[in-house]
Motif scaffolding. Structure first.
Motif, PDB file in Angstrom:
ATOM      1  N   ARG A 363       0.855  -1.534  -0.196  1.00  0.00           N
ATOM      2  CA  ARG A 363      -0.074  -0.197  -0.113  1.00  0.00           C
ATOM      3  C   ARG A 363       1.091   1.580  -0.100  1.00  0.00           C
ATOM      4  O   ARG A 363       0.410   2.467  -0.785  1.00  0.00           O
ATOM      5  CB  ARG A 363      -0.729  -0.090   0.951  1.00  0.00           C
ATOM      6  N   ALA A 364       2.170   0.835   0.370  1.00  0.00           N
ATOM      7  CA  ALA A 364       3.165   2.539   0.399  1.00  0.00           C
ATOM      8  C   ALA A 364       3.792   2.525  -0.991  1.00  0.00           C
ATOM      9  O   ALA A 364       4.215   3.464  -1.199  1.00  0.00           O
ATOM     10  CB  ALA A 364       3.621   2.301   1.626  1.00  0.00           C
ATOM     11  N   LEU A 365       3.327   1.614  -1.354  1.00  0.00           N
ATOM     12  CA  LEU A 365       4.466   1.895  -2.804  1.00  0.00           C
ATOM     13  C   LEU A 365       3.535   2.027  -3.901  1.00  0.00           C
ATOM     14  O   LEU A 365       3.078   3.442  -4.154  1.00  0.00           O
ATOM     15  CB  LEU A 365       5.031   0.574  -3.362  1.00  0.00           C
ATOM     16  N   THR A 366       2.103   2.232  -3.577  1.00  0.00           N
ATOM     17  CA  THR A 366       0.687   2.189  -4.031  1.00  0.00           C
ATOM     18  C   THR A 366       0.230   3.757  -4.122  1.00  0.00           C
ATOM     19  O   THR A 366       0.303   4.687  -5.047  1.00  0.00           O
ATOM     20  CB  THR A 366      -0.686   1.638  -4.062  1.00  0.00           C
ATOM     21  N   GLU A 367       0.272   4.121  -2.507  1.00  0.00           N
ATOM     22  CA  GLU A 367       0.848   5.564  -2.714  1.00  0.00           C
ATOM     23  C   GLU A 367       1.481   6.521  -2.603  1.00  0.00           C
ATOM     24  O   GLU A 367       1.411   7.906  -3.277  1.00  0.00           O
ATOM     25  CB  GLU A 367       0.460   5.950  -1.038  1.00  0.00           C
ATOM     26  N   TYR A 368       2.949   5.821  -3.334  1.00  0.00           N
ATOM     27  CA  TYR A 368       4.256   6.672  -3.965  1.00  0.00           C
ATOM     28  C   TYR A 368       3.271   6.800  -5.424  1.00  0.00           C
ATOM     29  O   TYR A 368       3.557   8.378  -5.754  1.00  0.00           O
ATOM     30  CB  TYR A 368       4.980   5.602  -3.479  1.00  0.00           C
ATOM     31  N   GLN A 369       2.849   5.770  -5.345  1.00  0.00           N
ATOM     32  CA  GLN A 369       2.323   5.727  -7.397  1.00  0.00           C
ATOM     33  C   GLN A 369       1.136   6.656  -7.245  1.00  0.00           C
ATOM     34  O   GLN A 369       1.037   8.254  -8.315  1.00  0.00           O
ATOM     35  CB  GLN A 369       1.823   4.743  -7.561  1.00  0.00           C
ATOM     36  N   GLU A 370      -0.157   6.975  -6.336  1.00  0.00           N
ATOM     37  CA  GLU A 370      -0.843   7.540  -6.654  1.00  0.00           C
ATOM     38  C   GLU A 370      -0.283   9.294  -6.648  1.00  0.00           C
ATOM     39  O   GLU A 370      -0.769  10.286  -7.004  1.00  0.00           O
ATOM     40  CB  GLU A 370      -1.391   7.632  -5.128  1.00  0.00           C
ATOM     41  N   VAL A 371       0.640   9.367  -5.363  1.00  0.00           N
ATOM     42  CA  VAL A 371       1.204  10.746  -5.788  1.00  0.00           C
ATOM     43  C   VAL A 371       2.396  11.559  -6.542  1.00  0.00           C
ATOM     44  O   VAL A 371       2.014  12.548  -6.997  1.00  0.00           O
ATOM     45  CB  VAL A 371       1.944  10.538  -4.607  1.00  0.00           C
ATOM     46  N   ARG A 372       2.625  10.335  -7.160  1.00  0.00           N
ATOM     47  CA  ARG A 372       3.603  10.774  -8.331  1.00  0.00           C
ATOM     48  C   ARG A 372       2.913  10.684  -9.856  1.00  0.00           C
ATOM     49  O   ARG A 372       4.001  11.559 -10.614  1.00  0.00           O
ATOM     50  CB  ARG A 372       5.171  10.111  -8.315  1.00  0.00           C
ATOM     51  N   LEU A 373       2.235   9.753  -9.742  1.00  0.00           N
ATOM     52  CA  LEU A 373       2.024   9.002 -11.533  1.00  0.00           C
ATOM     53  C   LEU A 373       1.130  10.351 -12.569  1.00  0.00           C
ATOM     54  O   LEU A 373       2.322  10.620 -13.434  1.00  0.00           O
ATOM     55  CB  LEU A 373       1.388   7.926 -11.517  1.00  0.00           C
ATOM     56  N   PRO A 374       0.536  10.707 -11.574  1.00  0.00           N
ATOM     57  CA  PRO A 374      -0.423  11.584 -12.196  1.00  0.00           C
ATOM     58  C   PRO A 374       0.365  12.615 -12.933  1.00  0.00           C
ATOM     59  O   PRO A 374      -0.107  13.335 -14.135  1.00  0.00           O
ATOM     60  CB  PRO A 374      -1.252  12.166 -11.190  1.00  0.00           C
ATOM     61  N   PRO A 375       1.129  13.394 -12.002  1.00  0.00           N
ATOM     62  CA  PRO A 375       2.077  14.725 -12.554  1.00  0.00           C
ATOM     63  C   PRO A 375       2.804  14.845 -13.359  1.00  0.00           C
ATOM     64  O   PRO A 375       3.408  15.612 -14.635  1.00  0.00           O
ATOM     65  CB  PRO A 375       2.090  15.365 -11.467  1.00  0.00           C
ATOM     66  N   THR A 376       3.866  13.522 -13.283  1.00  0.00           N
ATOM     67  CA  THR A 376       5.095  13.488 -14.294  1.00  0.00           C
ATOM     68  C   THR A 376       3.927  13.005 -15.349  1.00  0.00           C
ATOM     69  O   THR A 376       4.642  12.923 -16.413  1.00  0.00           O
ATOM     70  CB  THR A 376       5.492  12.045 -13.139  1.00  0.00           C
ATOM     71  N   ALA A 377       2.972  12.076 -15.581  1.00  0.00           N
ATOM     72  CA  ALA A 377       2.320  11.661 -17.074  1.00  0.00           C
ATOM     73  C   ALA A 377       1.442  13.379 -17.964  1.00  0.00           C
ATOM     74  O   ALA A 377       1.703  13.394 -18.433  1.00  0.00           O
ATOM     75  CB  ALA A 377       1.159  10.951 -16.685  1.00  0.00           C
ATOM     76  N   ARG A 378       1.469  14.018 -17.058  1.00  0.00           N
ATOM     77  CA  ARG A 378       1.637  15.772 -17.564  1.00  0.00           C
ATOM     78  C   ARG A 378       2.417  16.296 -17.876  1.00  0.00           C
ATOM     79  O   ARG A 378       2.376  16.873 -18.532  1.00  0.00           O
ATOM     80  CB  ARG A 378       0.779  15.728 -16.441  1.00  0.00           C
ATOM     81  N   ILE A 379       3.594  15.926 -17.276  1.00  0.00           N
ATOM     82  CA  ILE A 379       4.675  16.436 -17.734  1.00  0.00           C
ATOM     83  C   ILE A 379       4.830  15.990 -18.936  1.00  0.00           C
ATOM     84  O   ILE A 379       5.782  16.666 -19.916  1.00  0.00           O
ATOM     85  CB  ILE A 379       5.913  16.550 -16.629  1.00  0.00           C
ATOM     86  N   VAL A 380       5.047  14.495 -19.102  1.00  0.00           N
ATOM     87  CA  VAL A 380       5.828  14.418 -20.687  1.00  0.00           C
ATOM     88  C   VAL A 380       4.141  14.352 -21.848  1.00  0.00           C
ATOM     89  O   VAL A 380       4.804  15.263 -22.582  1.00  0.00           O
ATOM     90  CB  VAL A 380       5.345  11.814 -19.877  1.00  0.00           C
TER      91      VAL A 380
END
Length: 456
Positions: A363-380
């Motif tokens: 769950r901790a790794l999923t929370e990391y993903q939830e924080v970081r995946l959306p903004p980095t996808a927008r930057i890409v």
């Protein structure tokens, strides 16, 4: 320190680049010590050319006690200047502390920056926790642990020192050609080629403009970038200038996105690209002189990867270019990897009290993903649309033969809004960075008076 007794949970990191090393340092600062870094290369040297580290990431490095070392090797960037291909000024933006940030933006030699992080990791973790010539090839996991398997690329007939290691977590920071990502997404294929090639070099010159100025010139299909990257050269009254010449080499409507085969460690002939830049000059620089006086030039296809919906799979997660490879537009790749590092360390440290509980680490790794995946996808996606460099394209499209006053071509409000929107997408708006700088100032005290063993 969160952990007061041994044994600690063991954390495995694949990749000793900027993302992997910063992750190790962030985890160590959070109280973890059983951290092992595995790097495919047999040797790490100061290869590479220049990169920029934005204030949002410099703040994280400050809180890890690395600001003095960065100030020693890098340039605190003063300004970013955009020009048309005719040398007409488009926009000049102050950067870092010159723009009111609490911490600088740094332009720095990538290899020296990596060595700075490596020295810090050796000092804090111990050199025995860094394993070179260990290329990740596979992994397996259950509800309690994950095992990573490695080979020695320098000699396939000789097994590595650690053919495998088991830990609680595997963080894959193994780059744009990530093995871990290929295991998770076997049908993805190679990186996605933009159709544009980058030729890069470094050369020592006399300082230009402020001595800490970035120059961006041209348009989407033909661009030239230059900025100084060496604090040591600056203290001698010189500038070590990192430059990038960019040209479209494949039609933008070509459906083939496969990158051409290149070797970024090998020199390439200047005749391959220098012709279109022969007459270019701006910001006190003559592009032909920079190219001609550079001894070694390297070639890089400009690539990214399509954003995916998931980075974390049980006890395995992706980080940095393995998770979100992006075009080098907006000077953001290293910055986003460093923010990833801080975030994953925070999420893992936050479950210290229940580390052995069922599904807690996952769950901790999923929370990391939830924080970081959306903004980095927008930057890409923003970088595919030229990011802050869009001001160059607008000027080129509206006044291809040049102009006397940019505001006759692009209204001031429109011009300034492009950079502001990108900073919001990329997460380095000044107010947010400065507020965090105030709130985390106490973290720097952890490293006061500490001198890294073997530091640069």
């Amino acid at each position: 320190m969160p952990f007061l007794s041994d044994p600690q949970p063991r954390i495995l990191i694949a990749g000793a680049g900027i993302g992997g090393l910063t992750t190790a340092l962030a985890l160590h600062a959070a109280g973890f010590s059983d951290i092992h870094i595995f790097e495919a290369a047999a040797h790490l040297t100061t290869l590479g050319v220049g990169i920029n580290v934005q204030p949002s990431a410099v703040l994280i490095l400050r809180n890890l006690g690395l600001l003095p070392a960065l100030e020693d090797i890098g340039i605190s960037t003063a300004e970013l200047n955009f020009y048309s291909r005719h040398g007409n000024p488009i926009l000049s933006e102050p950067r870092g502390v010159h723009a009111g940030y609490a911490v600088p933006q740094f332009s720095v030699h990538r290899g020296e920056f990596q060595m700075l992080l490596l020295d810090a990791a050796k000092s804090r973790l111990g050199a025995s926790h860094i394993h070179l010539d260990h290329a990740l090839v596979s992994c397996s996991q259950d509800n309690h642990a994950i095992t990573a398997n490695f080979v020695r690329r320098s000699n396939a007939d000789e097994p590595p020192t650690h053919p495998s290691m088991t830990g609680a977590v595997l963080i894959a920071a193994d780059g744009i050609n990530s093995t871990a990502r290929r295991l998770l997404y076997p049908d993805e294929g190679p990186p996605r080629f933009s159709g544009r090639m980058l030729w890069r070099g470094c050369v020592e010159t006399e300082p230009y403009l402020t001595g800490a100025s970035m120059v961006w010139a041209g348009h989407a299909n033909q661009k030239f970038i230059a900025y100084p990257i060496s604090g040591r050269a600056a203290r001698r009254g010189k500038s070590l200038v990192n430059w990038i010449a960019e040209l479209r080499v494949r039609d933008e409507n070509d459906p083939d996105l496969t990158p051409p085969v290149t070797d970024w460690t090998k020199h390439v002939p200047k005749e391959r690209f220098e012709g279109p830049f022969k007459e270019w000059q701006c910001g006190g620089l003559k592009m032909a002189e920079l190219i001609d006086s550079t001894e070694s030039v390297f070639e890089f296809p400009m690539c990214d990867r399509e954003p995916v919906d998931r980075w974390s799979f049980g006890r395995l997660t992706l980080l940095g270019d393995a998770a979100h490879a992006m075009y080098p537009i907006g000077s953001n790749g290293a910055t986003q990897a460093i923010i990833d590092a801080e975030t994953v360390a925070e999420k893992l440290a936050g479950v210290v009290g229940s580390w052995d509980g069922e599904g807690v680490v996952e769950r901790a790794l999923t929370e990391y993903q939830e924080v970081r995946l959306p903004p980095t996808a927008r930057i890409v996606m923003a970088n595919r649309a030229n990011g802050p460099d869009h001001v160059l394209q607008l000027a080129h499209e509206r006044a291809p033969d040049g102009f006397a006053n940019v505001y006759d071509v692009i209204p001031k409000e429109e011009l300034e809004s492009i950079g502001a929107k990108y900073k919001a997408v990329a997460g380095f708006e000044r107010e947010g960075v400065n507020e965090k700088a105030r709130e985390t100032e106490h973290l720097v005290k952890r490293f006061e008076g500490v001198k890294e063993k073997g530091s640069l």
